[in-house]
Design a protein around this motif. Structure first.
Motif, mmCIF file in Angstrom:
data_model
loop_
_atom_site.group_PDB
_atom_site.id
_atom_site.type_symbol
_atom_site.label_atom_id
_atom_site.label_comp_id
_atom_site.label_asym_id
_atom_site.label_seq_id
_atom_site.Cartn_x
_atom_site.Cartn_y
_atom_site.Cartn_z
ATOM 1 N N PHE A 200 -62.935 -80.802 -61.626
ATOM 2 C CA PHE A 200 -63.978 -81.475 -62.389
ATOM 3 C C PHE A 200 -63.645 -81.528 -63.874
ATOM 4 O O PHE A 200 -63.994 -82.491 -64.569
ATOM 5 C CB PHE A 200 -65.314 -80.760 -62.175
ATOM 6 C CG PHE A 200 -66.488 -81.542 -62.677
ATOM 7 C CD1 PHE A 200 -67.125 -82.458 -61.863
ATOM 8 C CD2 PHE A 200 -66.959 -81.364 -63.971
ATOM 9 C CE1 PHE A 200 -68.203 -83.196 -62.333
ATOM 10 C CE2 PHE A 200 -68.038 -82.095 -64.447
ATOM 11 C CZ PHE A 200 -68.663 -83.016 -63.617
ATOM 12 N N VAL A 201 -62.992 -80.497 -64.397
ATOM 13 C CA VAL A 201 -62.703 -80.445 -65.836
ATOM 14 C C VAL A 201 -61.271 -80.894 -66.141
ATOM 15 O O VAL A 201 -60.724 -80.570 -67.185
ATOM 16 C CB VAL A 201 -62.957 -79.027 -66.388
ATOM 17 C CG1 VAL A 201 -64.423 -78.661 -66.247
ATOM 18 C CG2 VAL A 201 -62.093 -77.993 -65.659
ATOM 19 N N ARG A 202 -60.702 -81.647 -65.246
ATOM 20 C CA ARG A 202 -59.356 -82.195 -65.478
ATOM 21 C C ARG A 202 -59.371 -83.693 -65.209
ATOM 22 O O ARG A 202 -59.904 -84.150 -64.195
ATOM 23 C CB ARG A 202 -58.343 -81.510 -64.555
ATOM 24 C CG ARG A 202 -56.955 -82.165 -64.575
ATOM 25 C CD ARG A 202 -56.108 -81.692 -63.404
ATOM 26 N NE ARG A 202 -55.797 -80.287 -63.498
ATOM 27 C CZ ARG A 202 -54.685 -79.801 -64.033
ATOM 28 N NH1 ARG A 202 -53.774 -80.639 -64.512
ATOM 29 N NH2 ARG A 202 -54.476 -78.510 -64.068
ATOM 30 N N ASP A 203 -58.795 -84.453 -66.107
ATOM 31 C CA ASP A 203 -58.597 -85.877 -65.880
ATOM 32 C C ASP A 203 -57.266 -86.290 -66.491
ATOM 33 O O ASP A 203 -57.123 -86.359 -67.715
ATOM 34 C CB ASP A 203 -59.739 -86.697 -66.476
ATOM 35 C CG ASP A 203 -59.653 -88.165 -66.080
ATOM 36 O OD1 ASP A 203 -59.721 -88.456 -64.873
ATOM 37 O OD2 ASP A 203 -59.498 -89.009 -66.974
ATOM 38 N N LYS A 204 -56.308 -86.463 -65.621
ATOM 39 C CA LYS A 204 -54.939 -86.808 -66.034
ATOM 40 C C LYS A 204 -54.400 -85.740 -66.998
ATOM 41 O O LYS A 204 -54.300 -84.589 -66.646
ATOM 42 C CB LYS A 204 -54.914 -88.212 -66.622
ATOM 43 C CG LYS A 204 -55.337 -89.291 -65.623
ATOM 44 C CD LYS A 204 -55.317 -90.677 -66.228
ATOM 45 C CE LYS A 204 -55.762 -91.712 -65.212
ATOM 46 N NZ LYS A 204 -55.815 -93.075 -65.767
#
Length: 504
Positions: free
Chosen positions: A231-235
């Motif tokens: 959830f706390v990672r995007d790319k």
């Protein structure tokens, strides 16, 4: 946006996502100073989650691998009697109720009352009589049981990550009755096995059930932690939710403190002056998240560095902006900028030239940035032509709400100062055109940009399945230097179902 975002065994593991314990980790003498994100889960939330504990306990019982039980006993006249219980399985399991209690500065206590279970299997026995008469029998059996289960779950930490310990596990047997089927057996045989098998059986059940509960709790914790990490990672943008300090367990809530540092391509800043204090949060809602100004600013900076703060407008959106009013100045501005080219053959690009400065205040979140606007027309068969270029310093105060599973960003106060103005068809820079464009940006342009950012963040959070949660009456409260999100929620049945289907 991020939170870790963290069932008593079911409750307990979700708490672990939200509350990373830290008994074995060293955080230094002033741990709050490095706190970027805080989560507080209150007793009502734990009670709600505890309602579904039965599903996890049932899974633990059904998945326990009960070993074969063997033994031998000498009997007068009969000689040695050897026995074995094999193929032990659990059927018809039910749980009357489950209770949870937060022991201040200690552990999470769970009491599972009146677990009734029917164990089935095969009893094989043989004995050598005094006259060397050897007899061997095999008979199906059922064991009726009524059990209370007590768990005291301690929260420990290894490498700044949570490690649950549910080894403090006790079973109290109120009933353990053996029933033999198949061949007719003498009455003394049933009594015999009931007497000297029951003690061994209790030990085996306790060992295997408690072992499985510990294993399931760890599996569930890892499952939820993986969800939180995703959830706390995007790319290339990652939020570090490792622990910043020891958790706090009170009789009315559990609270965890996380670093909240933003990592972008392995680069991160340092937080050492957090303003967090436990007194900043109350206990009237189920769940609280506290975000530092540093964490929010770092997210905005990472988005800027990753080239995400860019918006292109064309067609109807562009027309809505430039035709927000029908005046002579407006018509003159449209003609001068677009030179007769349709809106569908034009594009306006808006992007941030500098890293946005984020400053939460009581009236809202104040955002400051140097922003560029470039309008290009695309004449048929010709190269694109930059018709308008502007650079402007923008200060906007934004209030955020979350309604109907959408994040809504509403500008409540805005100001702009034009730094650069270049219009191809108006090299002298007509002041009336500049005033019209400045007013258009304030009245329609900034709301369009903030609305687009809200929609993008909503899509990002929903891609992480936030929309599957039943979030009730959320509030986003801004104060000087930090933001609080407080809410109630319904039980996340989809998470538990997903875990049970995937792992057990």
């Amino acid at each position: 946006m991020c939170w870790a975002g963290r069932m008593m065994l079911g409750t307990f593991s979700i708490l672990l996502v939200l509350v990373h314990a830290a008994a074995a980790c060293d955080f230094g003498p002033f741990p709050y100073r490095a706190t970027g994100i805080v989560c507080r889960m209150t007793k009502p939330a734990a009670l709600l989650l505890n309602k579904e504990t039965a599903q996890v306990i049932q899974a633990a019982f059904r998945n326990a691998k009960f070993p074969n039980i063997t033994g031998e006993r000498s009997m007068r006249l009969l000689g040695r009697v050897a026995y074995g219980l094999t193929n032990i399985q659990v059927n018809d399991l039910s749980i009357e109720r489950s209770e949870v209690e937060l022991k201040e500065d200690n552990a999470i206590h769970i009491a599972i009352k009146n677990v009734t279970a029917l164990f089935k299997g095969t009893l094989t026995y043989g004995y050598a009589g005094a006259w060397f008469l050897q007899l061997f029998h095999s008979v199906d059996f059922e064991i009726e049981s009524s059990i209370d289960l007590q768990l005291s779950i301690k929260l420990t930490c290894q490498k700044d990550q949570v490690v649950p310990d549910a080894s403090d596990c006790y079973l109290t047997f109120h009933k353990l009755t053996l029933h033999l089927q198949g061949d007719k057996q003498p009455g003394w045989l049933k009594q015999l096995f009931t007497d000297f098998i029951s003690f061994t059986l209790k030990l085996v059940l306790k060992r295997e059930v408690c072992k499985e509960i510990n294993a399931v709790s760890q599996m569930l914790t890892n499952f939820i932690l993986d969800l939180a990490a995703n959830f706390v990672r995007d790319k290339d943008i990652i939020v570090d939710i490792s622990l910043a300090s020891d958790p706090v367990i009170k009789a009315s809530y559990i609270e965890s403190h996380h670093k909240g540092l933003v990592l972008y391509r392995n680069n991160s800043s340092v937080l050492s002056d957090s303003v967090f204090s436990p007194s900043l949060l109350t206990e009237s809602r189920m769940l609280y998240f506290w975000f530092s100004e540093h964490s929010l600013s770092s997210l905005a900076s990472a988005a800027f560095l990753d080239g995400r703060l860019v918006l292109n407008l064309t067609g109807e959106k562009l027309q809505e902006l430039f035709e927000m009013e029908d005046t002579e100045v407006q018509r003159k501005a449209v003609q001068m900028v677009f030179q007769g080219t349709s809106y569908n053959d034009s594009v306006a690009k808006v992007w941030s030239l500098t890293q946005p400065q984020i400053s939460p205040q009581p009236e809202g979140t104040v955002v400051r940035s140097l922003v560029a606007v470039e309008v290009s027309i695309l004449p048929a068969g010709e190269e694109p032509l930059v018709a308008l270029y502007m650079e402007k310093e923008i200060t906007v105060t934004i209030q955020a709400t979350y309604e109907e599973k959408k994040l809504i960003l509403q500008p409540v106060d805005s100001s702009i100062e034009i730094k650069v103005f270049k219009c191809t068809a108006d090299p002298s820079g007509d002041p009336s055109i500049q005033r019209f464009l400045q007013n258009m940006i304030l009245v329609a342009g900034i709301p369009e940009v903030t609305s687009s950012i809200g929609s993008a963040l909503t899509s990002l959070m929903n891609s992480k399945r936030l929309d599957l949660f039943d979030i009730i009456n959320p509030e986003i409260i801004t104060r000087k230097g930090y933001v609080i999100v407080q809410l109630d929620f319904g039980f996340p049945s989809h998470l538990l179902l997903h875990f049970l289907e995937k792992s057990l």
